[in-house]
Motif scaffolding. Structure first.
Motif, PDB file in Angstrom:
ATOM      1  N   SER A   1     -19.283 -19.602  33.764  1.00 49.91           N
ATOM      2  CA  SER A   1     -19.314 -20.668  33.075  1.00 49.91           C
ATOM      3  C   SER A   1     -18.078 -21.328  33.403  1.00 49.91           C
ATOM      4  O   SER A   1     -18.275 -22.260  34.095  1.00 49.91           O
ATOM      5  CB  SER A   1     -19.717 -20.448  31.687  1.00 49.91           C
ATOM      6  N   ALA A   2     -17.089 -20.934  33.242  1.00 52.71           N
ATOM      7  CA  ALA A   2     -15.961 -21.788  33.494  1.00 52.71           C
ATOM      8  C   ALA A   2     -15.129 -21.301  34.655  1.00 52.71           C
ATOM      9  O   ALA A   2     -14.026 -21.743  34.838  1.00 52.71           O
ATOM     10  CB  ALA A   2     -15.097 -21.869  32.241  1.00 52.71           C
ATOM     11  N   CYS A   3     -15.651 -20.383  35.468  1.00 56.14           N
ATOM     12  CA  CYS A   3     -14.897 -19.888  36.619  1.00 56.14           C
ATOM     13  C   CYS A   3     -15.285 -20.672  37.856  1.00 56.14           C
ATOM     14  O   CYS A   3     -16.451 -20.872  38.115  1.00 56.14           O
ATOM     15  CB  CYS A   3     -15.193 -18.410  36.870  1.00 56.14           C
ATOM     16  N   SER A   4     -14.314 -21.082  38.620  1.00 57.89           N
ATOM     17  CA  SER A   4     -14.629 -21.730  39.882  1.00 57.89           C
ATOM     18  C   SER A   4     -15.073 -20.668  40.872  1.00 57.89           C
ATOM     19  O   SER A   4     -14.642 -19.528  40.811  1.00 57.89           O
ATOM     20  CB  SER A   4     -13.398 -22.450  40.420  1.00 57.89           C
TER      21      SER A   4
ATOM     22  N   SER B   1     -11.969 -12.986  35.915  1.00 55.83           N
ATOM     23  CA  SER B   1     -13.195 -13.067  35.140  1.00 55.83           C
ATOM     24  C   SER B   1     -13.067 -14.231  34.173  1.00 55.83           C
ATOM     25  O   SER B   1     -12.089 -14.957  34.158  1.00 55.83           O
ATOM     26  CB  SER B   1     -13.449 -11.752  34.411  1.00 55.83           C
ATOM     27  N   THR B   2     -14.099 -14.423  33.361  1.00 56.53           N
ATOM     28  CA  THR B   2     -14.163 -15.590  32.493  1.00 56.53           C
ATOM     29  C   THR B   2     -14.079 -15.190  31.037  1.00 56.53           C
ATOM     30  O   THR B   2     -14.428 -14.071  30.671  1.00 56.53           O
ATOM     31  CB  THR B   2     -15.471 -16.366  32.748  1.00 56.53           C
ATOM     32  N   ASP B   3     -13.632 -16.113  30.194  1.00 53.95           N
ATOM     33  CA  ASP B   3     -13.592 -15.871  28.758  1.00 53.95           C
ATOM     34  C   ASP B   3     -14.816 -16.446  28.059  1.00 53.95           C
ATOM     35  O   ASP B   3     -14.955 -16.318  26.849  1.00 53.95           O
ATOM     36  CB  ASP B   3     -12.321 -16.495  28.152  1.00 53.95           C
ATOM     37  N   VAL B   4     -15.703 -17.098  28.810  1.00 53.90           N
ATOM     38  CA  VAL B   4     -16.904 -17.673  28.221  1.00 53.90           C
ATOM     39  C   VAL B   4     -17.916 -16.570  27.971  1.00 53.90           C
ATOM     40  O   VAL B   4     -18.175 -15.734  28.831  1.00 53.90           O
ATOM     41  CB  VAL B   4     -17.506 -18.746  29.146  1.00 53.90           C
ATOM     42  N   ALA B   5     -18.488 -16.553  26.763  1.00 56.67           N
ATOM     43  CA  ALA B   5     -19.451 -15.507  26.399  1.00 56.67           C
ATOM     44  C   ALA B   5     -20.855 -16.091  26.282  1.00 56.67           C
ATOM     45  O   ALA B   5     -21.039 -17.244  25.871  1.00 56.67           O
ATOM     46  CB  ALA B   5     -19.050 -14.850  25.079  1.00 56.67           C
ATOM     47  N   LEU B   6     -21.840 -15.298  26.654  1.00 58.09           N
ATOM     48  CA  LEU B   6     -23.237 -15.694  26.516  1.00 58.09           C
ATOM     49  C   LEU B   6     -23.588 -15.818  25.043  1.00 58.09           C
ATOM     50  O   LEU B   6     -23.331 -14.917  24.248  1.00 58.09           O
ATOM     51  CB  LEU B   6     -24.132 -14.643  27.183  1.00 58.09           C
ATOM     52  N   ALA B   7     -24.176 -16.949  24.654  1.00 59.18           N
ATOM     53  CA  ALA B   7     -24.516 -17.202  23.250  1.00 59.18           C
ATOM     54  C   ALA B   7     -25.919 -16.711  22.930  1.00 59.18           C
ATOM     55  O   ALA B   7     -26.840 -16.821  23.750  1.00 59.18           O
ATOM     56  CB  ALA B   7     -24.411 -18.696  22.951  1.00 59.18           C
TER      57      ALA B   7
ATOM     58  N   ALA C   1     -20.453 -17.115  36.018  1.00 57.95           N
ATOM     59  CA  ALA C   1     -19.962 -15.860  35.450  1.00 57.95           C
ATOM     60  C   ALA C   1     -19.645 -16.028  33.968  1.00 57.95           C
ATOM     61  O   ALA C   1     -19.184 -17.085  33.534  1.00 57.95           O
ATOM     62  CB  ALA C   1     -18.711 -15.404  36.199  1.00 57.95           C
ATOM     63  N   HIS C   2     -19.918 -14.979  33.184  1.00 62.99           N
ATOM     64  CA  HIS C   2     -19.610 -15.018  31.755  1.00 62.99           C
ATOM     65  C   HIS C   2     -19.536 -13.604  31.202  1.00 62.99           C
ATOM     66  O   HIS C   2     -20.042 -12.664  31.807  1.00 62.99           O
ATOM     67  CB  HIS C   2     -20.684 -15.814  30.997  1.00 62.99           C
ATOM     68  N   ARG C   3     -18.898 -13.453  30.072  1.00 59.97           N
ATOM     69  CA  ARG C   3     -18.901 -12.172  29.363  1.00 59.97           C
ATOM     70  C   ARG C   3     -20.151 -12.072  28.507  1.00 59.97           C
ATOM     71  O   ARG C   3     -20.760 -13.075  28.133  1.00 59.97           O
ATOM     72  CB  ARG C   3     -17.665 -12.050  28.460  1.00 59.97           C
ATOM     73  N   ILE C   4     -20.524 -10.851  28.196  1.00 59.91           N
ATOM     74  CA  ILE C   4     -21.629 -10.600  27.265  1.00 59.91           C
ATOM     75  C   ILE C   4     -21.105  -9.680  26.173  1.00 59.91           C
ATOM     76  O   ILE C   4     -20.673  -8.562  26.448  1.00 59.91           O
ATOM     77  CB  ILE C   4     -22.840  -9.964  27.969  1.00 59.91           C
ATOM     78  N   THR C   5     -21.126 -10.156  24.933  1.00 60.59           N
ATOM     79  CA  THR C   5     -20.603  -9.367  23.814  1.00 60.59           C
ATOM     80  C   THR C   5     -21.711  -8.814  22.927  1.00 60.59           C
ATOM     81  O   THR C   5     -21.558  -7.750  22.342  1.00 60.59           O
ATOM     82  CB  THR C   5     -19.645 -10.211  22.960  1.00 60.59           C
ATOM     83  N   ALA C   6     -22.825  -9.523  22.818  1.00 56.84           N
ATOM     84  CA  ALA C   6     -23.961  -9.076  21.989  1.00 56.84           C
ATOM     85  C   ALA C   6     -23.503  -8.640  20.604  1.00 56.84           C
ATOM     86  O   ALA C   6     -23.835  -7.537  20.138  1.00 56.84           O
ATOM     87  CB  ALA C   6     -24.704  -7.945  22.703  1.00 56.84           C
ATOM     88  N   ASP C   7     -22.754  -9.485  19.935  1.00 55.22           N
ATOM     89  CA  ASP C   7     -22.237  -9.162  18.605  1.00 55.22           C
ATOM     90  C   ASP C   7     -23.374  -8.847  17.641  1.00 55.22           C
ATOM     91  O   ASP C   7     -24.349  -9.597  17.548  1.00 55.22           O
ATOM     92  CB  ASP C   7     -21.414 -10.335  18.054  1.00 55.22           C
ATOM     93  N   GLY C   8     -23.247  -7.733  16.946  1.00 53.53           N
ATOM     94  CA  GLY C   8     -24.256  -7.335  15.975  1.00 53.53           C
ATOM     95  C   GLY C   8     -25.327  -6.421  16.507  1.00 53.53           C
ATOM     96  O   GLY C   8     -26.191  -5.967  15.751  1.00 53.53           O
ATOM     97  N   ALA C   9     -25.302  -6.135  17.801  1.00 53.01           N
ATOM     98  CA  ALA C   9     -26.318  -5.253  18.383  1.00 53.01           C
ATOM     99  C   ALA C   9     -26.062  -3.802  18.008  1.00 53.01           C
ATOM    100  O   ALA C   9     -24.933  -3.388  17.747  1.00 53.01           O
ATOM    101  CB  ALA C   9     -26.323  -5.390  19.906  1.00 53.01           C
ATOM    102  N   ALA C  10     -27.133  -3.016  17.987  1.00 58.46           N
ATOM    103  CA  ALA C  10     -27.024  -1.567  17.812  1.00 58.46           C
ATOM    104  C   ALA C  10     -26.261  -0.986  19.007  1.00 58.46           C
ATOM    105  O   ALA C  10     -26.083  -1.654  20.030  1.00 58.46           O
ATOM    106  CB  ALA C  10     -28.418  -0.953  17.709  1.00 58.46           C
ATOM    107  N   PRO C  11     -25.787   0.262  18.920  1.00 60.20           N
ATOM    108  CA  PRO C  11     -25.044   0.866  20.031  1.00 60.20           C
ATOM    109  C   PRO C  11     -25.800   0.786  21.362  1.00 60.20           C
ATOM    110  O   PRO C  11     -26.999   1.073  21.428  1.00 60.20           O
ATOM    111  CB  PRO C  11     -24.865   2.313  19.586  1.00 60.20           C
ATOM    112  N   ILE C  12     -25.097   0.364  22.397  1.00 63.72           N
ATOM    113  CA  ILE C  12     -25.659   0.225  23.741  1.00 63.72           C
ATOM    114  C   ILE C  12     -24.938   1.202  24.663  1.00 63.72           C
ATOM    115  O   ILE C  12     -23.704   1.204  24.733  1.00 63.72           O
ATOM    116  CB  ILE C  12     -25.494  -1.217  24.252  1.00 63.72           C
ATOM    117  N   LEU C  13     -25.693   2.013  25.383  1.00 62.61           N
ATOM    118  CA  LEU C  13     -25.113   3.041  26.242  1.00 62.61           C
ATOM    119  C   LEU C  13     -24.947   2.508  27.660  1.00 62.61           C
ATOM    120  O   LEU C  13     -25.921   2.148  28.329  1.00 62.61           O
ATOM    121  CB  LEU C  13     -25.992   4.285  26.241  1.00 62.61           C
ATOM    122  N   VAL C  14     -23.702   2.448  28.116  1.00 64.24           N
ATOM    123  CA  VAL C  14     -23.363   1.969  29.457  1.00 64.24           C
ATOM    124  C   VAL C  14     -22.935   3.169  30.295  1.00 64.24           C
ATOM    125  O   VAL C  14     -22.043   3.927  29.903  1.00 64.24           O
ATOM    126  CB  VAL C  14     -22.230   0.927  29.396  1.00 64.24           C
ATOM    127  N   VAL C  15     -23.569   3.332  31.460  1.00 62.26           N
ATOM    128  CA  VAL C  15     -23.336   4.507  32.301  1.00 62.26           C
ATOM    129  C   VAL C  15     -22.737   4.068  33.636  1.00 62.26           C
ATOM    130  O   VAL C  15     -23.246   3.150  34.288  1.00 62.26           O
ATOM    131  CB  VAL C  15     -24.649   5.275  32.545  1.00 62.26           C
TER     132      VAL C  15
END
Length: 525
Positions: free
Chosen positions: A29-32, A38-44, A447-461
């Motif tokens: 999103s805001a990265c050239s 990386s970017t500070d913009v998060a997916l809404a 490019a953007h960050r993904i935070t998924a605020d409020g989501a149940a636990p997500i397992l990243v491997v």
């Protein structure tokens, strides 16, 4: 040509030859372009009213039917071509499932995606996941897959026929002069043009195959199978697809496993450079293993020295290709040999096959083994036809982010960084990343960050020596996700689930069956 994927066929064939997708990546999103940060913009997240607005699609009831593979059913769902303009028409999504076998209470559906972008999830389900996932998981879940839009059975993107794909895959991706640079640019231009002009369906869907749109399609599938929340296992690019779903619909996240994770916050060029380093890490592991065995075609000595021998072999092929016995007359050129070696980096189970192929090519001038590995990577069948993997891969990647490079000059300027990341593969991977420069559809994401605020636990491997999705990406994604839990596999190859680690498999199975993730930071070998 573009190694940004998880090669479903190589993994399936080596794993099912011996056990389980593509090129890889995307981002939004805001990265050239070309930035190294990386970017500070998060997916809404999408508003809850979105489902009401699209009720005609959410209220579908799939008509399941037998589909030729014993134990599996298939159906077709409608999705809007353009979610912002549903009146623009529909596309068909191919869905398949295998019902829970029991015993035990059914936990709903478990959607699976093998990666890519461009890997067929339906094919993966029917060839591997629906029969190869742990029995206790298949007992409790209906196993479900949907081919993402633009892929395989779901409004596929098509670009070149088999003969033109053969020519394309043999294009020199380490140009030595301006003439060869122009030849490479022309090859990318012809490929891109073919995607827009060669097929009516392809031209229509080409602007609408982004990862965001594919994630929205998954929510239609979730509703169609009657689940309130999405349970999902995604590998490689499938982790980006799953994380995007979580970012858009955090309240609908059930049990999500993201295996071989991507970092969506990285711009395309930096992602390519880091992946290049990942392949060098994987090659180092292969080289050390090879040197410990009698008759290693790369000889003994350090991985650096072995890499120099391999690079010298590639250079020799660039000058003088060798025979393969291919009925269509293809010889082993540098680009095909490089692809064959890279294909084997995804799974250490393919290392013996790679040693044999390199021995035959380097000592007997027989390129058949490396050509076979390359063909499996590109999903080329013996009759000379290709699946649409490569077309869909480019279509999704080029829509998800602005191009890594817009000109040959930009590639030349970046070559030192790529060659430092990998003396063996750096130049080829840098030039391959020029493929989106002439894409006919402008990128809709960055490019953007993904935070998924409020989501149940997500397992990243994450796997420590993963070639295609370097381990730092898993750490980054787990840190971005507000409910991310990191699980680490100290091993080789791409992804971790189902690769023989009881520790990894036990942790993932427990999470899928009980909803309890392992402790954040758990490590397995």
């Amino acid at each position: 040509m573009d190694f940004r994927r998880h090669p479903s066929t190589v993994r399936r064939r080596t794993a099912l030859l011996a056990a389980a997708t593509g090129l890889l990546v995307a981002g939004m999103s805001a990265c050239s372009q070309g930035s190294s940060g990386s970017t500070d913009v998060a997916l809404a997240a999408l508003p809850s009213s979105d489902q009401t607005r699209l009720s005609a699609y959410y209220d579908q009831s799939p008509k399941w039917r037998a589909c030729g593979t014993s134990g599996f059913e298939c159906a077709t769902l409608k999705a809007p071509l353009d979610y912002d303009k549903p009146s623009a028409g529909d596309i068909d999504l191919a869905v398949s499932r295998k019902k829970a076998t029991g015993p035990g209470k059914r936990l709903g559906s478990l959607l699976v995606n093998p990666g890519g972008p461009g890997g067929s999830a339906v094919g993966y389900l029917q060839a591997y996941a629906g029969i190869g996932y742990p029995k206790k998981v298949r007992a409790r879940y209906d196993m479900v897959a949907v081919d993402p839009r633009g892929v395989a059975r779901s409004a596929p993107v098509t670009c070149l026929d088999g003969k033109r794909m053969d020519t394309y895959t043999q294009t020199d991706v380490t140009p030595d002069d301006a003439r060869e640079q122009q030849q490479l640019s022309t090859a990318f231009e012809q490929f891109a043009s073919g995607c827009q002009t060669g097929d009516r369906v392809s031209k229509r869907v080409l602007p609408h195959v982004s990862t965001v749109e594919a994630a929205r399609d998954m929510d239609l599938v979730r509703a169609a199978v009657g689940d309130e929340k999405l349970n999902y296992v995604g590998a490689s690019y499938g982790t980006f697809l799953g994380a995007t779903y979580a970012g858009l619909y955090p309240e609908r996240v059930g049990r999500l496993v993201l295996d071989g994770a991507m970092d969506p916050s990285l711009p395309a060029r930096e992602m390519n450079r880091q992946q290049t380093a990942g392949f060098e890490t994987a090659f180092t592991s292969f080289a050390k293993d090879c040197a410990s065995r009698a008759g290693c075609p790369l000889g003994t000595g350090t991985p650096t020295r072995q890499g120099q021998r391999l690079k010298a072999f590639f250079d020799e092929l660039d000058r003088t290709p060798i025979a393969t016995g291919d009925p269509d007359g293809r010889k082993l050129v540098e680009s095909l040999a490089t692809t064959g070696v890279i294909a084997a980096m995804y799974d250490e189970g393919a290392w013996p096959q790679l040693r044999e192929a390199l021995t035959a090519a380097m000592t007997k001038k027989d390129g058949a083994g490396l050509l076979a590995l390359s063909d499996s990577y590109y999903e080329r069948d013996p009759d000379g036809t290709y699946t649409n993997l490569m077309a869909a891969n480019a279509a999704v990647n080029c829509l998800d982010q602005p191009p890594s490079f817009s000109s040959t000059k930009e590639v030349e300027e970046a070559l030192p960084a790529f060659e430092k990341a990998s003396p063996v593969f750096g130049a080829g991977l840098a030039w391959s990343a020029l493929n989106c420069a002439s894409w006919p559809v402008k990128a809709t994401g960055e490019a953007h960050r993904i935070t998924a605020d409020g989501a149940a636990p997500i397992l990243v491997v994450g796997t420590l020596r993963d070639p295609a999705t370097p381990y730092p990406w898993a750490k980054a994604l787990a840190a971005q996700l507000s409910s991310g839990r990191l699980l680490t596999y100290d091993g080789d190859g791409h992804t971790a689930y189902g690769r023989g680690s009881d520790c990894i498999d036990g942790a993932i199975d427990t999470y899928l069956l009980t909803g309890t993730p392992p402790k954040d930071g758990k490590r397995c070998s």
